[in-house]
Write a protein that holds these residues in place. Structure first.
Motif, PDB file in Angstrom:
ATOM      1  N   SER A 123      47.428 -20.268 -24.513  1.00 12.38           N
ATOM      2  CA  SER A 123      47.519 -19.783 -25.858  1.00 12.38           C
ATOM      3  C   SER A 123      47.912 -18.195 -25.955  1.00 12.38           C
ATOM      4  O   SER A 123      48.591 -17.906 -26.764  1.00 12.38           O
ATOM      5  CB  SER A 123      46.175 -19.821 -26.506  1.00 12.38           C
ATOM      6  OG  SER A 123      45.204 -19.263 -26.028  1.00 12.38           O
ATOM      7  N   THR A 172      51.802 -18.397 -25.379  1.00 14.37           N
ATOM      8  CA  THR A 172      52.445 -18.586 -26.577  1.00 14.37           C
ATOM      9  C   THR A 172      52.350 -17.493 -27.620  1.00 14.37           C
ATOM     10  O   THR A 172      53.395 -17.492 -28.224  1.00 14.37           O
ATOM     11  CB  THR A 172      51.649 -20.000 -27.049  1.00 14.37           C
ATOM     12  OG1 THR A 172      51.832 -20.899 -26.050  1.00 14.37           O
ATOM     13  CG2 THR A 172      52.415 -20.442 -28.081  1.00 14.37           C
ATOM     14  N   GLN A 175      55.679 -15.805 -29.284  1.00 12.08           N
ATOM     15  CA  GLN A 175      55.876 -15.619 -30.688  1.00 12.08           C
ATOM     16  C   GLN A 175      56.095 -14.385 -31.138  1.00 12.08           C
ATOM     17  O   GLN A 175      56.848 -13.906 -31.868  1.00 12.08           O
ATOM     18  CB  GLN A 175      54.722 -16.505 -31.525  1.00 12.08           C
ATOM     19  CG  GLN A 175      54.737 -17.736 -31.303  1.00 12.08           C
ATOM     20  CD  GLN A 175      53.410 -18.570 -31.962  1.00 12.08           C
ATOM     21  OE1 GLN A 175      52.483 -17.646 -32.261  1.00 12.08           O
ATOM     22  NE2 GLN A 175      53.575 -19.963 -32.223  1.00 12.08           N
ATOM     23  N   PRO A 234      59.932 -19.279 -28.160  1.00 14.32           N
ATOM     24  CA  PRO A 234      58.587 -19.876 -27.895  1.00 14.32           C
ATOM     25  C   PRO A 234      58.688 -21.238 -27.686  1.00 14.32           C
ATOM     26  O   PRO A 234      59.428 -21.994 -28.047  1.00 14.32           O
ATOM     27  CB  PRO A 234      57.821 -19.864 -29.366  1.00 14.32           C
ATOM     28  CG  PRO A 234      58.952 -18.927 -30.169  1.00 14.32           C
ATOM     29  CD  PRO A 234      60.175 -18.778 -29.372  1.00 14.32           C
ATOM     30  N   GLU A 235      57.635 -21.767 -27.005  1.00 14.10           N
ATOM     31  CA  GLU A 235      57.708 -23.011 -26.557  1.00 14.10           C
ATOM     32  C   GLU A 235      57.158 -23.909 -27.329  1.00 14.10           C
ATOM     33  O   GLU A 235      55.961 -23.432 -28.300  1.00 14.10           O
ATOM     34  CB  GLU A 235      56.712 -23.347 -25.123  1.00 14.10           C
ATOM     35  CG  GLU A 235      57.251 -22.800 -24.004  1.00 14.10           C
ATOM     36  CD  GLU A 235      56.547 -22.706 -22.761  1.00 14.10           C
ATOM     37  OE1 GLU A 235      55.369 -23.250 -22.796  1.00 14.10           O
ATOM     38  OE2 GLU A 235      56.918 -22.272 -21.784  1.00 14.10           O
ATOM     39  N   THR A 252      54.408 -26.553 -28.820  1.00  9.92           N
ATOM     40  CA  THR A 252      53.191 -26.865 -28.514  1.00  9.92           C
ATOM     41  C   THR A 252      52.773 -28.311 -28.954  1.00  9.92           C
ATOM     42  O   THR A 252      51.770 -28.880 -28.697  1.00  9.92           O
ATOM     43  CB  THR A 252      52.099 -25.817 -29.212  1.00  9.92           C
ATOM     44  OG1 THR A 252      52.300 -25.885 -30.910  1.00  9.92           O
ATOM     45  CG2 THR A 252      52.128 -24.487 -28.704  1.00  9.92           C
TER      46      THR A 252
END
Length: 78
Positions: free
Chosen positions: A4, A7, A11, A70-71, A73
């Motif tokens: 997290s 991530t 972002q 960003p991947e 989620t």
């Protein structure tokens, strides 16, 4: 670094890159660039040279930002 945290960092970086792209677009149409009438740098009109530098900036920014995209989620259907 946790998943997290990665991530969140991606972002933040993505938003920074988007802001940098907007700043480059604003610089392109600023009076500092458009107001350069007959000035020449390296044999090129100054506005053309600035345009080339901004285009190179967009190219580099796109390459770097693509790596930090960003991947997702959401697990989706899997």
């Amino acid at each position: 670094m946790s998943s997290s945290g990665k991530t969140r960092l991606r972002q933040i970086l993505w938003r920074w890159y988007c802001g940098a792209a907007i700043a480059l677009a604003v610089i392109t149409f600023s009076p500092a660039v458009l107001g350069r009438g007959g000035e020449r740098v390296l044999g090129l009109p100054a506005s053309l040279l600035v345009g080339l530098v901004v285009a190179l900036g967009f190219l580099l920014l796109t390459i770097v930002a693509a790596r930090a995209y960003p991947e997702d989620t959401d697990s989706g259907d899997s």
